[in-house]
Design an enzyme around this catalytic site. Structure first.
Site: not given
Lengths: 521, 95
Positions: A79, A187, A211
Site C-alpha cells: 500500500k 481505503s 480500511s
C-alpha cells in the site's frame, strides 16, 4: 505462466521450497498479469519491475542454498502508505508529490527480511481517508467483481449444442455480467483489488476505521486488522495515530496468518509497539472450535440492512454452531456511538498529523506572497476534498471553546465503547461474530454517497468499533449476494488474541468455500 | 452546534488551507452535515467516565537520553522543494 498467479502463498511457498517453480518465474507471471490488468483496474500506482526481478533473483539464490525465509520469493503489493526507500510513497496524495523516502517502514523491512518480493505500490484513498478508493489522487480503483444476472433462456428445440447448458426441458441458464464498474472499498482498495484479481500473492494494508476489513469484504478476500500495537507504525504515513494499524489482505485465512506473522514485530522505534512475542498464527489454523463461546451482538442488527447480509450472518452462526461452538446473545450498548465518536477523534488526530505538509520539507510547494500564503496555497492545491473536509472538522473540534464539547466527550464515549467489549470478554465470550459491512460493493461515483459524506462514512459502521477499542478484527468471505457479489463476516477478538480469529475464520472459510471473480478485465 | 460561513473561513485559515468563496460555501454545508451527525454523542451519560488516553494499557517506553542517530542532513533535505547547503529554503519571514 498465468497459473502461477493463482497459487496461494502457502502453495507457492511449498513449490518454491520444493524447487518446482522459481521466484523469477512467479514474479514474471505477476508482472505480466499487472501489465495487462492495471490499465483497467488501476490497482498499482507504481510497478517496481526491476526491483522485483532483482529481489526474485536473490530469493532464488537463497532458495538454492536452502536458506529461504518465511516468505522467500513471494511477490507482494505494498500500500502506498508504507515508506519504501527510494520508491514512490505518497499516500496517494498530490501534496507528497515526488516523495521518495530515505528510509524503509518497519513492516516492509520485516517482509523483505523474510524474503518477500516487492511488485510495486498500491493505490488507496488519499491519506487512507475514504471507503471506496475514490479519493485517490491517482483515480479510483476498479473492483474485479461485477454484478451478474442469471437468466433462464428457453431454447428452440432445433438449436442446440452452442456451448450453453442445455437441459432436458430445452432451457438453459445464462449468467450475464453487468458492465457497471464497482468500487473495491477503501481505503486499501488497491490492496484488495490486486489480491482478488491475482495481481499479487498478498498485500499490505492499513486500517483506521475499517480500511482493511471493508475492502476485503467487498472483494471476497481475507483481511485482518490486528490489535493496536501488534504491527509497528514506524514508517507508515500517519492518519489517526491512536487508531491506525497495519495488517495483510490475502486470498485465504492461512495466507493472512503467514503474512501477519512476518509483518508483526516488537519495534523500539514505535513507542506503542507492544512487548509481546509474535505467535505462530498458522499453527492456530485447523484447531477445533468446540466449546468456544461466540457472541452475537444485537446492536449490529441495523435498520435497512439488506436481507442478504442478515441471512449471511445467520448462516455464519449456523456454521460455527455446527462446528461445536456455543452461541450466546450479547449486548454492546454503545455501538451506535462509535461512528460519531470516530468522526471526532480521527479528524482531530488527522488535522494534527497532516500539519506537517507545508511545502517546506517534502512534496509539493505552491509559491505565495509570504510564508503563510505559501502554506495555504500548497495545502489547498495538495489535498483533495475529503482530506480537507477532515482537516477542517479536526481543526474545528480542537479549536478553543469546542475541545470539551467534542473531543473530550468523544474520548469519554470511546472509554465506554471499550468497556462494552471488556464486559463481554470478562463474561467468557471468546470471539464476536458480526457482518463486515452493511452492503456489498457499490458503484463508482454513487450519487447518494457523493452528495452526503455521512452516507459514505456509514460503510464503516460494523468495523469502526474495533478500532475505537484497539481490538483485533478479521473479515472473511462467507458468501455471495443475489447479484453475485461477495459478502464478508467479521470476527472480533480479545486484545492480542489474533490466533482465535484465524482459528474461527478458518472454520467459516471451510464451510463457505472460497470466491473468485469471473475474469473480464 | 452548527458553523456559518465566517467560522468556516476562520477554521480554514487556522488549518492553513486557502479556500475560495465557493469552497467555503460548499464546506459549510458538508461540515454542518458531519457536525449534525456527531451531535448524538451528547445523549451519552459520561458522568465519572475518564477520557481514553491509551487504547491498550501499556507503560510508556523510555530509552536512554543519548544520541542514537545523526549525520543525515543530506537525507533530511533530499525531498525538500527548495534547499541551499542542507538548509530548507522558505520565503522571507523576518523583515
Amino acid at each position: 505462466m498465468s497459473d502461477l498467479t493463482h497459487l496461494t502463498i502457502s502453495e507457492a511457498r511449498a513449490k518454491l521450497r520444493g524447487k518446482e517453480i522459481s521466484a523469477a518465474e512467479i514474479t514474471e507471471a505477476y508482472l505480466s498479469a499487472i501489465d495487462s490488468a492495471n490499465p483497467v483496474l488501476n490497482a498499482y500506482v507504481t510497478v517496481t519491475a526491476d526491483k522485483a526481478r532483482d529481489m526474485a533473483q536473490a530469493s532464488d539464490a537463497r532458495l538454492a542454498k536452502g536458506e529461504g525465509g518465511a516468505l522467500e520469493g513471494i511477490p507482494l503489493g505494498i500500500k502506498d502508505l508504507f515508506a519504501t526507500e527510494g520508491i514512490h510513497t505518497q499516500a496517494c496524495s498530490h501534496v507528497l508529490d515526488g516523495f521518495k523516502p530515505r528510509y524503509e517502514s518497519t513492516v516492509t523491512t520485516n517482509l523483505w527480511a523474510d524474503g518477500a518480493v516487492m511488485l510495486g505500490k498500491l493505490n488507496m484513498d488519499e491519506f487512507a481517508m475514504g471507503s471506496s478508493n475514490e479519493t485517490s489522487y491517482y483515480g479510483p480503483v476498479i473492483n474485479p467483481w461485477r454484478r451478474s444476472r442469471v437468466d433462464t433462456v428457453v431454447m428452440p428445440t432445433t438449436h442446440q449444442g452452442d456451448g450453453g447448458f442445455v437441459s432436458a426441458g430445452g432451457t438453459r441458464t445464462a449468467r450475464t455480467l453487468d458492465n457497471a464498474q464497482l468500487v473495491p472499498g477503501g481505503s486499501s482498495g488497491g490492496s484488495a483489488s490486486s489480491v482478488a484479481a491475482f495481481l499479487c500473492a498478498g498485500a499490505t494494508a492499513t486500517d483506521t476505521g475499517g480500511s482493511i476489513r471493508q475492502p476485503a469484504a467487498l472483494t471476497g478476500t481475507v483481511g485482518i486488522k490486528p490489535t493496536y500495537g501488534r504491527c509497528s507504525r514506524w514508517g507508515i504515513v500517519a492518519f489517526a495515530s491512536s487508531l491506525d494499524q497495519a495488517g495483510p489482505i490475502a486470498r485465504d485465512v492461512r495466507d493472512a496468518a503467514i503474512l501477519l506473522k512476518s509483518m508483526a514485530s516488537v519495534d523500539p522505534k514505535d513507542t506503542t509497539s507492544v512487548d509481546l512475542p509474535v505467535p505462530d498464527y498458522e499453527a492456530a489454523i485447523g484447531k477445533p472450535i468446540k466449546g468456544m463461546k461466540v457472541g452475537i451482538p444485537k446492536e449490529y442488527r441495523v435498520d435497512g440492512m439488506p436481507e442478504d447480509i442478515e441471512a449471511l450472518w445467520q448462516q455464519g452462526i449456523a456454521w460455527l454452531k455446527d462446528a461445536g461452538a456455543e452461541i450466546v446473545d450479547i449486548s454492546l450498548p454503545h455501538t451506535k456511538y462509535a461512528l460519531p465518536a470516530y468522526y471526532i477523534v480521527a479528524p482531530a488526530e488527522a488535522s494534527s498529523n497532516l500539519a506537517r505538509y507545508d511545502g517546506v520539507r517534502y512534496g509539493l510547494r505552491v509559491p505565495g506572497k509570504d510564508i503563510i500564503d505559501m502554506y495555504e496555497k500548497t495545502r489547498a492545491a495538495g489535498f483533495g476534498r475529503e482530506v480537507k473536509r477532515r482537516i477542517m472538522i479536526g481543526t474545528y473540534v480542537l479549536s478553543a471553546g469546542y475541545y470539551d464539547a467534542y473531543y473530550l466527550q468523544a474520548q469519554k464515549v470511546r472509554t465506554l465503547i471499550k468497556r462494552d467489549f471488556e464486559n463481554v470478554f470478562a463474561a467468557g465470550v471468546d470471539v464476536i461474530l458480526t457482518p463486515a459491512t452493511p452492503s456489498a460493493a457499490f458503484g463508482i461515483a454513487d450519487e447518494d454517497m457523493a452528495s452526503d459524506p455521512v452516507k459514505m462514512y456509514l460503510n464503516d459502521i460494523f468495523t469502526v468499533t474495533v478500532n475505537m477499542a484497539g481490538l483485533p478484527g478479521i473479515s472473511v468471505p462467507a458468501g455471495l449476494d443475489g447479484k453475485g457479489l461477495p459478502l464478508g463476516l467479521q470476527l472480533i477478538g480479545r486484545p492480542f488474541d489474533e490466533e482465535t480469529l484465524f482459528q474461527t475464520a478458518h472454520v467459516i472459510e471451510q464451510a463457505a468455500g472460497r470466491f473468485q471473480p469471473e475474469k473480464w478485465w | 452546534m452548527s458553523v456559518d460561513l465566517q467560522t468556516v473561513k476562520r477554521v480554514a485559515h487556522l488549518a492553513r488551507i486557502a479556500v475560495s468563496e465557493e469552497d467555503a460555501q460548499r464546506m459549510t454545508g458538508e461540515l454542518n452535515a458531519i457536525l449534525g451527525f456527531v451531535e448524538q454523542l451528547n445523549e451519552v451519560d459520561v458522568t465519572g467516565v475518564e477520557p481514553m488516553t491509551s487504547v491498550t494499557p501499556m507503560e510508556m517506553k523510555k530509552r536512554q537520553d543519548a544520541v542514537t542517530d545523526g549525520n543525515k542532513a543530506a537525507d533530511i533535505v533530499a525531498n525538500a522543494p527548495a534547499t541551499d547547503e542542507n538548509f530548507f529554503l522558505v520565503p522571507k519571514v523576518v523583515e
